[in-house]
Design an enzyme around this catalytic site. Structure first.
Site, PDB file in Angstrom:
ATOM      1  N   GLU A   1      45.326   1.959   2.582  1.00 39.98           N
ATOM      2  CA  GLU A   1      45.197   2.790   3.787  1.00 39.98           C
ATOM      3  C   GLU A   1      44.711   4.197   3.420  1.00 39.98           C
ATOM      4  O   GLU A   1      45.244   5.208   3.908  1.00 39.98           O
ATOM      5  CB  GLU A   1      46.519   2.845   4.559  1.00 39.98           C
ATOM      6  CG  GLU A   1      46.873   1.513   5.207  1.00 39.98           C
ATOM      7  CD  GLU A   1      48.021   1.611   6.196  1.00 39.98           C
ATOM      8  OE1 GLU A   1      48.018   0.876   7.187  1.00 39.98           O
ATOM      9  OE2 GLU A   1      48.920   2.454   5.989  1.00 39.98           O
TER      10      GLU A   1
ATOM     11  N   GLU B   1      47.847  -6.387   7.106  1.00 39.37           N
ATOM     12  CA  GLU B   1      49.244  -6.148   7.447  1.00 39.37           C
ATOM     13  C   GLU B   1      49.408  -6.411   8.935  1.00 39.37           C
ATOM     14  O   GLU B   1      49.121  -5.541   9.760  1.00 39.37           O
ATOM     15  CB  GLU B   1      49.683  -4.717   7.106  1.00 39.37           C
ATOM     16  CG  GLU B   1      49.815  -4.438   5.623  1.00 39.37           C
ATOM     17  CD  GLU B   1      50.405  -3.058   5.345  1.00 39.37           C
ATOM     18  OE1 GLU B   1      50.991  -2.455   6.278  1.00 39.37           O
ATOM     19  OE2 GLU B   1      50.275  -2.587   4.207  1.00 39.37           O
TER      20      GLU B   1
END
Length: 587
Positions: free
Chosen positions: A159, A235
């Site tokens: 991320e 995710e």
């Protein structure tokens, strides 16, 4: 080359169309004796892959020492067990993992440098990570798909688009993996936001997204960013983590299953976060700090498909039904609940006060002003600071810069107050009974921030201390990692109402070891160990009210429980129960 490749619209595994249906399961949050059980349950739910982060801070606690690859950190063994179960593996080695893990997985020795630019092309950062990969990758290469192993893909950073936009840094990481023998598919992962995907992406590297809902919109955003190639949610958030003082987060199984069905119906691949959350044993939990500091609880149950103790929950069965609509699911029964220890009471009948026995745990470091935990070389745990007052009377005790993260203050052994980072506390009114009175400050590191710009924030006392404006100099600083309690002089406990920090010890009998949960009604805040294994932090603030006790840490016969209780207790007993209590639920 890697067994996993991409086509214009999907993945190919050894040249055949392949859908990744994976579940997150962090080996370092699960007792190693339970890895095989959890992997088998992943396969039985219909998963063909599992995903795990790799915590740099645990594998390399000392840059000059050997890499740690045993016990909870025996990653080669974990990969071998995954292969034996017929599961592929998605590996996410960082350098940053977030994961609600202490300091986001970055080593304390690295972030102790206040000038280092984390997650950037700063040579101090990239050189350190390169040296780590020099040690980490050779023992893992036999488990890569190119060598016939289970690892089919490796993540570059984590991320990153939410943190920075240094494409040269990401290219350095890509080269670092490739030059050290990683031939497998590389991927990045960012929130499904156009700015994050752009900043965190890398040409030639597969971009994937993270989200928990709004499937169609988020997949469309990922497709706009990457017009060709597989769509993957790396995710798929099916639950959430908890903070001390907040609710226990849950998500309805039907809601999560419906979104999983939307993902698979769209042809996307998925990694369920979490399939099995596990536990932040010891001092490993992280924290968030947006407007205020919020430490994460010990449990990482995450309201996952497989509970903290490895039992299949409502999501397990709902997901198994969804996956069966899209892919073959093993023709075997779903796993049953595990056996639990019968309810057991533990009498804690021995005691050792902390303040008077700190030398049994650590020698002090003498400083003029209090030193931070970082300067003391203390990565986790507690620090006790001791000095004396020159004058007596009522006054204001001021801690410049506050505390990191929670400080209990004592004058001549009597508790006078608590300061907390989450409340931005810096001052405390106190009464000093006489010149020469002793000031003691016990500071607890509640967990390193794991997300955003505050990673590496110092712990302990963060600046000089004054009493009514007059500096207090001459400090004994005791670093207390609490990794060895064998020197504590336990004695039979006597009735006391003293609200002083103390270790409490007791024993209990076990016929056949099984999973259990430690309940502590009447106790306030502290740490728990069974047979020397550090279960983690407890706090009556909640939401969590029990600590998971894995069966492998118990033994037939006599077992030992030690609690460090930081405040007063109204009970001398603890209880082992057969049911977890993670607190009131909140959708």
């Amino acid at each position: 080359m890697s067994a996993l490749t991409t086509s214009a619209d999907g993945f190919l595994l050894r040249g055949e169309p392949f859908r990744i249906v994976s579940g997150a399961m962090h080996y370092f949050r699960i007792h190693p004796d339970q890895w095989a059980d959890r992997l088998r349950k992943a396969r039985l739910m219909g998963l063909n892959s599992v995903e795990t982060y790799v915590p740099w801070n645990l594998h390399q606690p000392d840059p000059a020492g050997p890499l740690v690859l045993d016990g909870f950190l025996d990653l080669p063994r974990y990969l071998s067990l995954a292969r034996a179960e017929g599961l592929h593996v998605l590996l996410r080695p960082g350098p940053f993992i977030c994961a609600e893990w202490d300091d986001g997985g970055l080593p304390a020795w690295l972030i102790a440098d206040p000038d280092i630019r984390l997650r950037s092309g700063d040579p101090r950062f990239t050189d350190a990570f390169d040296r780590y990969l020099d040690e980490l990758l050779p023992p893992l290469l036999p488990y890569m798909a190119a060598a016939g192993g289970p690892v089919i893909a490796v993540q570059v950073e984590n991320e990153y688009g939410a943190y920075g936009d240094d494409t040269a840094y990401l290219k350095h990481l890509e080269s670092a993996f490739r030059s050290r023998g990683v031939e497998e598919l590389l991927f990045t992962c960012d929130q499904a936001d156009p700015e994050h995907l752009a900043a965190g992406g890398l040409p030639g590297v597969l971009a994937t997204a993270t989200f928990g809902s709004k499937v169609d919109r988020n997949l469309a955003e990922l497709r706009r960013h990457q017009p060709e190639g597989p769509l993957m949610c790396t995710e798929f958030w099916i639950g959430w983590f908890d903070h001390w003082g907040g609710p226990h987060h849950v998500r309805a199984a039907a809601d999560a299953a419906a979104d999983l069905d939307r993902l698979l119906s769209a042809g996307a691949s998925v990694n369920i976060y979490m399939f099995h959350g596990g536990t932040n044993f010891g001092f490993t939990n992280g924290a968030n700090h947006k407007h205020a500091y919020q430490p994460t609880v010990t449990s990482y149950d995450y309201d996952a498909a497989l509970s903290e103790c490895g039992d299949p929950g409502p999501k397990y069965h709902a997901f198994r039904e969804v996956i069966a609509r899209h892919l073959p699911v093993p023709d075997e029964p779903a796993p049953a609940l595990s056996r639990k220890l019968p309810p057991t009471a533990v009498e804690l009948d021995h005691r050792a006060p902390l303040l008077s026995h700190t030398k049994a745990l650590a020698e002090p470091v003498r400083t003029s002003d209090p030193a931070t935990m970082n300067i003391l070389g203390l990565d986790t745990g507690y620090a006790l600071y001791r000095s004396t007052f020159d004058t007596a009377g009522d006054g204001l005790l001021h801690f410049a810069g506050g505390v990191g993260d929670r400080a209990q203050v004592f004058v001549d052994g009597a508790p006078v107050g608590v300061l907390e980072r989450e409340r931005h506390d810096e001052t405390l009114p106190v009464r000093v009974p006489h010149p020469g009175a002793t000031l003691e400050v016990l500071v607890e590191n509640m967990g390193g921030v794991n997300y955003g710009p505050r990673i590496g924030a110092p712990k302990g006392l963060l600046g000089p201390v004054t009493f009514d404006g007059r500096p207090l100099h001459g400090w004994d600083c005791h670093p207390l990692p609490l990794d060895d309690l064998s020197g504590l002089p336990f004695a039979p406990a006597e009735a006391t109402t003293a609200a002083e920090p103390a270790f409490h010890q007791g024993t209990f009998e076990v016929d056949v070891p099984a999973d259990s949960f430690l309940a502590l009604p009447g106790w306030t805040k502290g740490q728990a160990w069974i047979n020397g294994f550090h279960l983690g932090r407890y706090w009556n603030r909640g939401p969590q009210h029990t600590l998971y006790v894995p069966a492998p840490i118990l033994r037939p016969g006599t077992n030992e429980l030690i609690l460090l209780e930081l405040h007063a207790t109204t009970d001398t007993r603890a209880r082992l129960t057969d049911t977890a209590d993670l607190g009131p639920e909140s959708d």
